[in-house]
Design a protein around this motif. Structure first.
Motif, PDB file in Angstrom:
ATOM      1  N   UNK A 316      -6.213 -26.078  31.284  1.00 53.73           N
ATOM      2  CA  UNK A 316      -7.420 -26.554  31.946  1.00 53.73           C
ATOM      3  C   UNK A 316      -8.202 -27.458  30.994  1.00 53.73           C
ATOM      4  N   UNK A 317      -8.658 -28.576  31.523  1.00 51.67           N
ATOM      5  CA  UNK A 317      -9.570 -29.409  30.745  1.00 51.67           C
ATOM      6  C   UNK A 317     -10.905 -28.695  30.626  1.00 51.67           C
ATOM      7  N   UNK A 318     -11.745 -29.109  29.675  1.00 50.00           N
ATOM      8  CA  UNK A 318     -13.081 -28.518  29.644  1.00 50.00           C
ATOM      9  C   UNK A 318     -13.860 -28.870  30.898  1.00 50.00           C
ATOM     10  N   UNK A 319     -14.900 -28.113  31.148  1.00 51.39           N
ATOM     11  CA  UNK A 319     -15.862 -28.467  32.174  1.00 51.39           C
ATOM     12  C   UNK A 319     -16.925 -29.341  31.507  1.00 51.39           C
ATOM     13  N   UNK A 382     -17.888 -29.249  27.863  1.00 52.13           N
ATOM     14  CA  UNK A 382     -18.271 -27.901  27.425  1.00 52.13           C
ATOM     15  C   UNK A 382     -17.253 -26.916  27.988  1.00 52.13           C
ATOM     16  N   UNK A 383     -16.979 -25.852  27.239  1.00 45.26           N
ATOM     17  CA  UNK A 383     -16.059 -24.807  27.693  1.00 45.26           C
ATOM     18  C   UNK A 383     -16.848 -23.637  28.271  1.00 45.26           C
ATOM     19  N   UNK A 427     -26.834 -28.462  34.617  1.00 48.79           N
ATOM     20  CA  UNK A 427     -25.676 -27.728  35.128  1.00 48.79           C
ATOM     21  C   UNK A 427     -24.729 -27.396  33.991  1.00 48.79           C
ATOM     22  N   UNK A 428     -24.095 -26.247  34.059  1.00 49.57           N
ATOM     23  CA  UNK A 428     -23.173 -25.786  33.022  1.00 49.57           C
ATOM     24  C   UNK A 428     -21.783 -25.583  33.632  1.00 49.57           C
ATOM     25  N   UNK A 429     -20.782 -25.236  32.821  1.00 47.77           N
ATOM     26  CA  UNK A 429     -19.491 -24.884  33.404  1.00 47.77           C
ATOM     27  C   UNK A 429     -19.589 -23.780  34.455  1.00 47.77           C
ATOM     28  N   UNK A 430     -20.522 -22.857  34.289  1.00 57.00           N
ATOM     29  CA  UNK A 430     -20.711 -21.822  35.312  1.00 57.00           C
ATOM     30  C   UNK A 430     -21.187 -22.431  36.627  1.00 57.00           C
ATOM     31  N   UNK A 431     -22.042 -23.437  36.556  1.00 57.25           N
ATOM     32  CA  UNK A 431     -22.508 -24.135  37.755  1.00 57.25           C
ATOM     33  C   UNK A 431     -21.343 -24.793  38.471  1.00 57.25           C
ATOM     34  N   UNK A 440     -12.790 -21.832  35.992  1.00 60.83           N
ATOM     35  CA  UNK A 440     -13.524 -22.112  34.755  1.00 60.83           C
ATOM     36  C   UNK A 440     -14.332 -23.407  34.810  1.00 60.83           C
ATOM     37  N   UNK A 441     -14.545 -23.942  36.017  1.00 55.26           N
ATOM     38  CA  UNK A 441     -15.284 -25.191  36.153  1.00 55.26           C
ATOM     39  C   UNK A 441     -14.519 -26.404  35.661  1.00 55.26           C
TER      40      UNK A 441
END
Length: 500
Positions: A316-319, A382-383, A427-431, A440-441
């Motif tokens: 997976x790429x980062x979010x 961001x991860x 917004x974050x990876x959780x968003x 994992x976004x």
């Protein structure tokens, strides 16, 4: 009980790949149902509104809205269902702000871009021209071919006999990566770093891991069809496709979260929603990521061998950490371009918060913001692991701290940004995981190690009969025009399988 409706094709998710698949099939007369978990279509090409601002969820650098050739896939997809979309040409694709004073604009005019780059690296003029000209050769091969399914033998044979030289040219580049080609012509380490970020800004990996086919499309189409912005925002692309789908007789259902792909006798035959409702289909298409498809919608312990192998090759790429900013117009200097990339240290290019991507779509379409204001969308990799196991107060505090760091760096380009803030949403990876329904976004797959070009990417068919995948974790990968290609290919393969 009334008999269940049997659809020709059920599509899970209304990202651009899913919508292009749906509209292409509906235009051919198939009975199509799209199931979308959110309130509007588009996925990461969607939008949200707040206080008179209309923000794009993802980036606003859009390819595929041109009006010539065969690579203008978004235009072709809209036309197939008799809808159209006004777009605004962007004269500069990216304004780079890079280490060692490398401040460079990628002009839409090819020769202007080359001259801008050669001015910084005059000793590499020959290598620069040879490298980017070779990218043009790849694009010219693509732009001669009607881009459909490489899994359909009759299509492949027809295209080969119609365009043998173009096909042989593409076959030559399929196993090659950008870094290998660039190093044939270029020696300057900083110029090679520039080629790295030219790739990283859309592939999220450096040049030695970026397929040459993809680079040929991106590096050349920006000077051909050009980077364009859809009037009304990026979300209009998905909305127009959804409208066209319904006009063509297809259906789209919102707040319809698929939780299970139903199988019978080893074949995909339907889907089940979170509310227990079941739909049956002759063919099922997942526009979810392959991780979500084979680990959540299907039993993870029954994952096909080829999917396990794919996961060994790709991760997976980062979010992203995203800042959606409303700002006073006076903050932006006269002549500011729409898209920017900021990086102060080459060693941190791929690190979280290393590279900052910036879109200012209101420079092209002022109607997206209140009078006297602009939108700045800044985002950086961001991860999700960095955002887990936080209390609500810790989570908010971490968002505020991260936003402060990004804004402080952006002040290098836009002095007075902090003082001119009118609105800020972080917004974050959780968003991204929550609203886009992506594992994992992530924004798609990236190679775990150096691979041979595009040869490791899976196509639309899967090991489970009746199930197809579409989107950024299928050939040819990430980007709106790339997932549109995936949609054209998926629809063509299914239409052939259904005899349409």
């Amino acid at each position: 009980m009334p008999p269940r409706t049997l659809f020709d094709v059920i599509i899970i998710g209304s990202g651009i790949g899913g919508l292009v698949t749906a509209t292409q099939l509906a235009a051919k007369g198939a009975k199509v149902l799209v199931l979308e978990r959110y309130l509007i279509p588009g996925g990461s090409a969607g939008y949200f509104e707040h206080q008179e601002y209309r923000f794009d969820v993802g980036a606003s650098m859009i390819f595929g809205l041109g009006d010539q050739g065969t690579t203008n896939l978004l235009t072709r997809a809209l036309k197939a269902v008799n809808v159209s979309l006004e777009s605004i040409i962007d004269p500069v694709q990216i304004h780079y702000h890079l280490p060692n004073g490398l401040d460079l604009k990628v002009d839409r005019v090819y020769e202007n871009f080359l001259q801008n780059l050669i001015a910084y690296f005059p000793h590499e003029e020959k290598g620069i021209r040879r490298f980017y000209d070779e990218c043009q050769q790849v694009f010219n091969c693509l732009n001669r071919i009607d881009l459909l399914s490489l899994e359909e033998p009759r299509y492949v044979m027809r295209v080969f006999f119609q365009h043998p030289l173009a096909c042989l040219g593409l076959a030559k580049y399929l196993p090659q990566n950008v870094g290998d080609v660039a190093r044939r012509y270029i020696k300057d380490p900083q110029l090679l770093k520039f080629i790295d970020i030219e790739c990283y800004c859309w592939s999220v990996v450096p040049a030695n891991m970026t397929p040459m086919i993809n680079a040929g499309m991106v590096f050349s189409d920006r000077h051909y069809g050009g980077v364009r912005y859809p009037k009304g925002g990026v979300g209009q692309i998905a909305q127009k496709l959804a409208d066209g789908l319904e006009k063509a007789g297809g259906e789209i259902s919102y707040q319809a979260r698929v939780t299970k792909i139903i199988t019978e006798k080893g074949q995909a035959v339907g889907v089940q929603l979170a509310n227990g409702k079941v739909y049956q289909g002759k063919r099922i298409v997942s526009n979810a990521t392959r991780w979500d498809t084979f680990e959540k919608l299907l039993p993870a312990d029954e994952m096909p061998v080829n999917e396990k192998k794919w996961q060994q090759r790709y991760q997976k790429s980062p979010s992203f950490l995203s800042l959606h900013i409303g700002v006073k117009a006076s903050v932006l200097p006269t002549g500011t371009e729409c898209h920017h990339i900021l990086l102060e240290d080459w060693q941190k290019m791929a690190a979280p918060e290393g590279t900052i991507f910036v879109s200012i779509p209101t420079l092209l379409d002022p109607d997206l913001a209140p009078a006297g204001h602009h939108i700045i969308h800044a985002f950086t990799p961001h991860w999700i692991d960095d955002w887990q196991k936080l209390s609500p107060s810790e989570y908010e505090a971490k968002k505020e701290q991260a936003a402060g760091r990004i804004i402080e760096r952006l002040e290098q380009i836009f002095p007075g940004l902090d003082a001119g803030l009118d609105y800020l949403e972080v917004g974050t990876p959780r968003t991204h995981r929550r609203f886009l329904g992506r594992a994992d976004g992530t924004y798609g797959p990236i190679p775990r190690r150096k691979l041979r070009g595009l040869l490791g990417m899976p196509f639309n068919r899967t090991a489970l009969p009746g199930l197809y995948c579409v989107g950024d974790s299928t050939f040819p990968g990430q980007g709106l025009n790339a997932v549109a290609f995936s949609g054209f290919a998926c629809a063509h393969r299914i239409a052939t399988d259904l005899g349409l």
